[in-house]
Motif scaffolding. Structure first.
Motif, PDB file in Angstrom:
ATOM      1  N   ASP A  25       0.837  -1.202   0.000  1.00  9.11           N
ATOM      2  CA  ASP A  25       0.000   0.000   0.000  1.00  9.11           C
ATOM      3  C   ASP A  25       0.873   1.253   0.000  1.00  9.11           C
ATOM      4  N   PHE A  26       1.931   1.219   0.781  1.00  7.45           N
ATOM      5  CA  PHE A  26       2.861   2.342   0.831  1.00  7.45           C
ATOM      6  C   PHE A  26       3.428   2.634  -0.557  1.00  7.45           C
ATOM      7  N   LEU A  27       3.914   1.597  -1.216  1.00  5.28           N
ATOM      8  CA  LEU A  27       4.511   1.786  -2.539  1.00  5.28           C
ATOM      9  C   LEU A  27       3.493   2.327  -3.530  1.00  5.28           C
ATOM     10  N   ASP A  28       2.251   1.824  -3.459  1.00  9.27           N
ATOM     11  CA  ASP A  28       1.188   2.327  -4.340  1.00  9.27           C
ATOM     12  C   ASP A  28       0.943   3.814  -4.096  1.00  9.27           C
ATOM     13  N   GLN A  29       0.865   4.214  -2.833  1.00 11.94           N
ATOM     14  CA  GLN A  29       0.588   5.613  -2.504  1.00 11.94           C
ATOM     15  C   GLN A  29       1.729   6.539  -2.919  1.00 11.94           C
ATOM     16  N   ARG A  30       2.934   6.030  -2.936  1.00 13.41           N
ATOM     17  CA  ARG A  30       4.070   6.838  -3.366  1.00 13.41           C
ATOM     18  C   ARG A  30       4.032   7.074  -4.873  1.00 13.41           C
ATOM     19  N   THR A  58      25.521  13.519  -1.592  1.00 11.30           N
ATOM     20  CA  THR A  58      24.616  13.020  -0.554  1.00 11.30           C
ATOM     21  C   THR A  58      24.519  11.497  -0.540  1.00 11.30           C
ATOM     22  N   ARG A  59      25.350  10.834  -1.328  1.00 11.31           N
ATOM     23  CA  ARG A  59      25.233   9.367  -1.422  1.00 11.31           C
ATOM     24  C   ARG A  59      25.437   8.665  -0.085  1.00 11.31           C
ATOM     25  N   GLU A  60      26.291   9.221   0.778  1.00  9.92           N
ATOM     26  CA  GLU A  60      26.515   8.576   2.076  1.00  9.92           C
ATOM     27  C   GLU A  60      25.251   8.621   2.938  1.00  9.92           C
ATOM     28  N   ILE A  61      24.557   9.735   2.900  1.00 13.60           N
ATOM     29  CA  ILE A  61      23.292   9.865   3.640  1.00 13.60           C
ATOM     30  C   ILE A  61      22.257   8.912   3.063  1.00 13.60           C
ATOM     31  N   GLU A  62      22.165   8.887   1.745  1.00 22.48           N
ATOM     32  CA  GLU A  62      21.211   7.989   1.087  1.00 22.48           C
ATOM     33  C   GLU A  62      21.514   6.534   1.445  1.00 22.48           C
ATOM     34  N   ILE A  67      20.240   1.443   4.103  1.00 20.38           N
ATOM     35  CA  ILE A  67      20.631   0.312   4.946  1.00 20.38           C
ATOM     36  C   ILE A  67      19.710   0.186   6.152  1.00 20.38           C
ATOM     37  N   THR A  68      19.395   1.309   6.790  1.00 23.15           N
ATOM     38  CA  THR A  68      18.518   1.288   7.962  1.00 23.15           C
ATOM     39  C   THR A  68      17.172   0.658   7.620  1.00 23.15           C
ATOM     40  N   VAL A  69      16.577   1.102   6.524  1.00 21.54           N
ATOM     41  CA  VAL A  69      15.246   0.598   6.141  1.00 21.54           C
ATOM     42  C   VAL A  69      15.331  -0.843   5.646  1.00 21.54           C
ATOM     43  N   PHE A  70      16.338  -1.148   4.854  1.00 26.22           N
ATOM     44  CA  PHE A  70      16.459  -2.502   4.321  1.00 26.22           C
ATOM     45  C   PHE A  70      16.670  -3.518   5.439  1.00 26.22           C
ATOM     46  N   TYR A  81      13.085   4.140  -2.083  1.00 22.05           N
ATOM     47  CA  TYR A  81      12.262   5.366  -2.027  1.00 22.05           C
ATOM     48  C   TYR A  81      12.701   6.263  -0.873  1.00 22.05           C
ATOM     49  N   ILE A  82      12.901   5.662   0.278  1.00 22.18           N
ATOM     50  CA  ILE A  82      13.273   6.446   1.450  1.00 22.18           C
ATOM     51  C   ILE A  82      14.668   7.037   1.286  1.00 22.18           C
TER      52      ILE A  82
END
Length: 119
Positions: A25-30, A58-62, A67-70, A81-82
């Motif tokens: 649902d999240f992916l659909d709404q995005r 900004t690649r280090e932040i990304e 990694i946190t979300v995965f 996405y995040i």
């Protein structure tokens, strides 16, 4: 490197309750309106500003966001996405770019909520 706000937002990613997040649902709404067109609008505005002014990578932040979300979800699409959001936010901070929709996006992350749909 963007200000401490980025570290706070990255830390908040660890506080999100991923167990209750319906990832499909999240992916659909995005990918639907108005979220998608607003995200692209802000992205394009920032890309135009980046042509005029150099910003730090900004690649280090990304990567940290990804990694946190995965690690929490094992969902490549969600993490991607995040991570993209975090790149957008970091660029906006470095460019002093302000936008009402972007502020709503940032506000979600400040509340440890993954943004989607109509902000």
């Amino acid at each position: 490197m963007p200000d401490n706000q980025m570290f706070e937002l990255l830390d908040n990613l660890k506080k999100v309750n991923y167990e209750t997040l319906d990832i499909d649902d999240f992916l659909d709404q995005r990918e639907c309106e108005p979220f998608n067109s607003e995200w692209i609008r802000v992205y394009q505005a920032i890309e135009e500003l980046k042509k005029e002014r150099a910003v730090e990578d900004t690649r280090e932040i990304e990567k940290k966001a990804y990694i946190t979300v995965f690690e929490k979800t094992e969902c490549d699409d969600l993490a991607g996405y995040i991570a993209d959001d975090f790149g957008l936010i970091a660029d906006s901070i470095m460019l002093n770019y302000s936008d009402e929709w972007l502020e709503k996006l940032i506000s979600c992350y400040k509340k440890a909520i993954i943004p989607r749909g109509n902000l």
